[in-house]
Design a protein around this motif. Structure first.
Motif, PDB file in Angstrom:
ATOM      1  N   GLN A  10    -125.771 -50.295   2.318  1.00 28.36           N
ATOM      2  CA  GLN A  10    -126.303 -50.091   0.979  1.00 28.36           C
ATOM      3  C   GLN A  10    -127.818 -49.923   1.003  1.00 28.36           C
ATOM      4  N   ILE A  11    -128.484 -50.686   1.839  1.00 26.20           N
ATOM      5  CA  ILE A  11    -129.936 -50.566   1.960  1.00 26.20           C
ATOM      6  C   ILE A  11    -130.303 -49.179   2.471  1.00 26.20           C
ATOM      7  N   SER A  12    -129.608 -48.711   3.479  1.00 28.40           N
ATOM      8  CA  SER A  12    -129.940 -47.399   4.044  1.00 28.40           C
ATOM      9  C   SER A  12    -129.630 -46.268   3.067  1.00 28.40           C
ATOM     10  N   LYS A  13    -128.545 -46.385   2.306  1.00 25.01           N
ATOM     11  CA  LYS A  13    -128.236 -45.351   1.324  1.00 25.01           C
ATOM     12  C   LYS A  13    -129.270 -45.334   0.200  1.00 25.01           C
ATOM     13  N   GLY A  14    -129.703 -46.496  -0.237  1.00 21.38           N
ATOM     14  CA  GLY A  14    -130.746 -46.559  -1.260  1.00 21.38           C
ATOM     15  C   GLY A  14    -132.063 -45.995  -0.769  1.00 21.38           C
ATOM     16  N   TRP A  15    -132.400 -46.305   0.475  1.00 23.40           N
ATOM     17  CA  TRP A  15    -133.620 -45.802   1.087  1.00 23.40           C
ATOM     18  C   TRP A  15    -133.566 -44.275   1.189  1.00 23.40           C
ATOM     19  N   ALA A  16    -132.439 -43.746   1.647  1.00 23.42           N
ATOM     20  CA  ALA A  16    -132.294 -42.296   1.785  1.00 23.42           C
ATOM     21  C   ALA A  16    -132.319 -41.607   0.422  1.00 23.42           C
ATOM     22  N   CYS A  17    -131.718 -42.231  -0.582  1.00 30.10           N
ATOM     23  CA  CYS A  17    -131.718 -41.655  -1.925  1.00 30.10           C
ATOM     24  C   CYS A  17    -133.135 -41.610  -2.502  1.00 30.10           C
ATOM     25  N   ALA A  18    -133.887 -42.686  -2.339  1.00 31.12           N
ATOM     26  CA  ALA A  18    -135.266 -42.715  -2.828  1.00 31.12           C
ATOM     27  C   ALA A  18    -136.122 -41.681  -2.102  1.00 31.12           C
ATOM     28  N   GLU A  19    -135.916 -41.543  -0.804  1.00 31.05           N
ATOM     29  CA  GLU A  19    -136.678 -40.551  -0.035  1.00 31.05           C
ATOM     30  C   GLU A  19    -136.315 -39.140  -0.461  1.00 31.05           C
ATOM     31  N   ALA A  20    -135.050 -38.882  -0.713  1.00 24.98           N
ATOM     32  CA  ALA A  20    -134.617 -37.549  -1.132  1.00 24.98           C
ATOM     33  C   ALA A  20    -135.188 -37.199  -2.506  1.00 24.98           C
ATOM     34  N   ILE A  21    -135.189 -38.150  -3.412  1.00 22.01           N
ATOM     35  CA  ILE A  21    -135.746 -37.893  -4.735  1.00 22.01           C
ATOM     36  C   ILE A  21    -137.247 -37.647  -4.645  1.00 22.01           C
ATOM     37  N   ALA A  22    -137.930 -38.453  -3.835  1.00 24.10           N
ATOM     38  CA  ALA A  22    -139.383 -38.322  -3.728  1.00 24.10           C
ATOM     39  C   ALA A  22    -139.814 -37.029  -3.042  1.00 24.10           C
ATOM     40  N   HIS A  23    -139.075 -36.577  -2.031  1.00 23.86           N
ATOM     41  CA  HIS A  23    -139.521 -35.420  -1.259  1.00 23.86           C
ATOM     42  C   HIS A  23    -138.860 -34.096  -1.637  1.00 23.86           C
ATOM     43  N   TYR A  24    -137.661 -34.110  -2.167  1.00 23.74           N
ATOM     44  CA  TYR A  24    -136.915 -32.867  -2.321  1.00 23.74           C
ATOM     45  C   TYR A  24    -136.580 -32.501  -3.764  1.00 23.74           C
ATOM     46  N   PHE A  25    -136.712 -33.419  -4.701  1.00 27.98           N
ATOM     47  CA  PHE A  25    -136.260 -33.146  -6.062  1.00 27.98           C
ATOM     48  C   PHE A  25    -137.072 -32.042  -6.728  1.00 27.98           C
ATOM     49  N   ILE A  26    -138.380 -32.165  -6.725  1.00 32.72           N
ATOM     50  CA  ILE A  26    -139.214 -31.171  -7.410  1.00 32.72           C
ATOM     51  C   ILE A  26    -139.149 -29.804  -6.723  1.00 32.72           C
ATOM     52  N   PRO A  27    -139.257 -29.721  -5.371  1.00 27.61           N
ATOM     53  CA  PRO A  27    -139.123 -28.382  -4.770  1.00 27.61           C
ATOM     54  C   PRO A  27    -137.765 -27.735  -5.045  1.00 27.61           C
ATOM     55  N   LEU A  28    -136.705 -28.516  -5.029  1.00 26.38           N
ATOM     56  CA  LEU A  28    -135.391 -27.945  -5.320  1.00 26.38           C
ATOM     57  C   LEU A  28    -135.264 -27.564  -6.790  1.00 26.38           C
ATOM     58  N   TRP A  29    -135.808 -28.380  -7.666  1.00 27.11           N
ATOM     59  CA  TRP A  29    -135.700 -28.123  -9.096  1.00 27.11           C
ATOM     60  C   TRP A  29    -136.464 -26.854  -9.478  1.00 27.11           C
ATOM     61  N   ILE A  30    -137.645 -26.696  -8.899  1.00 29.46           N
ATOM     62  CA  ILE A  30    -138.463 -25.533  -9.245  1.00 29.46           C
ATOM     63  C   ILE A  30    -138.045 -24.304  -8.433  1.00 29.46           C
ATOM     64  N   GLY A  31    -137.907 -24.457  -7.117  1.00 30.45           N
ATOM     65  CA  GLY A  31    -137.692 -23.297  -6.254  1.00 30.45           C
ATOM     66  C   GLY A  31    -136.270 -22.797  -6.194  1.00 30.45           C
ATOM     67  N   ALA A  32    -135.302 -23.653  -6.286  1.00 29.36           N
ATOM     68  CA  ALA A  32    -133.911 -23.233  -6.119  1.00 29.36           C
ATOM     69  C   ALA A  32    -133.390 -22.466  -7.331  1.00 29.36           C
ATOM     70  N   ARG A  33    -134.108 -22.522  -8.425  1.00 27.76           N
ATOM     71  CA  ARG A  33    -133.671 -21.778  -9.606  1.00 27.76           C
ATOM     72  C   ARG A  33    -134.080 -20.314  -9.548  1.00 27.76           C
ATOM     73  N   ASP A  34    -134.858 -19.941  -8.535  1.00 29.23           N
ATOM     74  CA  ASP A  34    -135.249 -18.536  -8.388  1.00 29.23           C
ATOM     75  C   ASP A  34    -134.043 -17.680  -8.066  1.00 29.23           C
ATOM     76  N   ILE A  35    -134.225 -16.407  -8.218  1.00 35.06           N
ATOM     77  CA  ILE A  35    -133.136 -15.466  -7.982  1.00 35.06           C
ATOM     78  C   ILE A  35    -132.893 -15.272  -6.496  1.00 35.06           C
ATOM     79  N   GLU A  36    -133.948 -15.283  -5.687  1.00 36.24           N
ATOM     80  CA  GLU A  36    -133.812 -15.044  -4.255  1.00 36.24           C
ATOM     81  C   GLU A  36    -133.309 -16.280  -3.523  1.00 36.24           C
ATOM     82  N   PHE A  37    -132.502 -16.020  -2.503  1.00 36.34           N
ATOM     83  CA  PHE A  37    -132.005 -17.105  -1.657  1.00 36.34           C
ATOM     84  C   PHE A  37    -133.016 -17.367  -0.553  1.00 36.34           C
ATOM     85  N   SER A  38    -133.193 -18.640  -0.218  1.00 36.55           N
ATOM     86  CA  SER A  38    -134.094 -18.995   0.865  1.00 36.55           C
ATOM     87  C   SER A  38    -133.422 -20.056   1.734  1.00 36.55           C
ATOM     88  N   TRP A  39    -133.563 -19.903   3.039  1.00 37.18           N
ATOM     89  CA  TRP A  39    -132.994 -20.866   3.970  1.00 37.18           C
ATOM     90  C   TRP A  39    -133.729 -22.188   3.919  1.00 37.18           C
TER      91      TRP A  39
END
Length: 137
Positions: A10-39
Motif C-alpha cells: 500500500q505504501i509503494s502504490k501510494g508513493w507511485a500514485c503521488a509521483e505519477a500525479i506530480a510528474h505526469y498529470f499536467i503533461p498528459l492533460w495538456i499534451g495528450a489532447r492534441d490531434i497528433e500522436f506522440s510516443w
C-alpha cells in the motif's frame, strides 16, 4: 506477516500514485489532447509503471532493512537494492543525454534493473518470513 506485506504494498502504490500525479498529470492533460500522436506519452506511461515496480521493491527493502534479526547476506542485498535504486535515475539520464541512447532502450534497461531489484528483495523477504515463522513454532 501478511499484514506487513500488504502495508508495504500500500505504501509503494501510494508513493507511485503521488509521483505519477506530480510528474505526469499536467503533461498528459495538456499534451495528450492534441490531434497528433506522440510516443512521448507512451514512454511516460511505461515509465510510470516501471516506477511502480521500483517503488514496490524500495518500500519492501526499507521494511526489510528495519528488521533487527536480518542476517548479513540479507542486509547486504537490502543495501545493494537501495544504492541501485538511487543510482538508477542518474544512470538513465546519463545514457539519454551523453550517449544519445533511444528513450525506449533506456526504459528497457530501467525495467530490467527494476525487475532484478524486485526479485532480489522478494527472495530476501520470503527467506526472512520463513525464518521468522520457523522461530515461532
Amino acid at each position: 506477516s501478511n499484514l506487513k506485506g500488504l502495508m508495504s504494498m500500500q505504501i509503494s502504490k501510494g508513493w507511485a500514485c503521488a509521483e505519477a500525479i506530480a510528474h505526469y498529470f499536467i503533461p498528459l492533460w495538456i499534451g495528450a489532447r492534441d490531434i497528433e500522436f506522440s510516443w512521448q506519452y507512451v514512454e511516460m506511461g511505461l515509465l510510470s509503471n516501471i516506477n511502480l515496480i521500483l517503488y514496490l521493491s524500495s518500500s519492501a527493502a526499507v521494511w526489510l532493512g528495519m528488521r533487527n534479526d536480518l542476517g548479513p547476506v540479507g542486509l547486504s542485498v537490502v543495501v545493494f537494492a537501495c544504492i541501485s535504486q538511487l543510482l538508477l535515475t542518474s544512470m538513465g539520464n546519463y545514457l539519454k543525454l551523453s550517449r544519445n541512447h533511444a528513450s525506449m532502450s533506456v526504459l528497457l534497461v530501467r525495467f530490467l534493473v527494476s525487475l532484478l531489484l524486485l526479485g532480489l528483495v522478494w527472495v530476501n523477504y520470503n527467506v526472512y518470513t520463513r525464518k521468522t515463522l520457523t522461530k515461532k513454532e
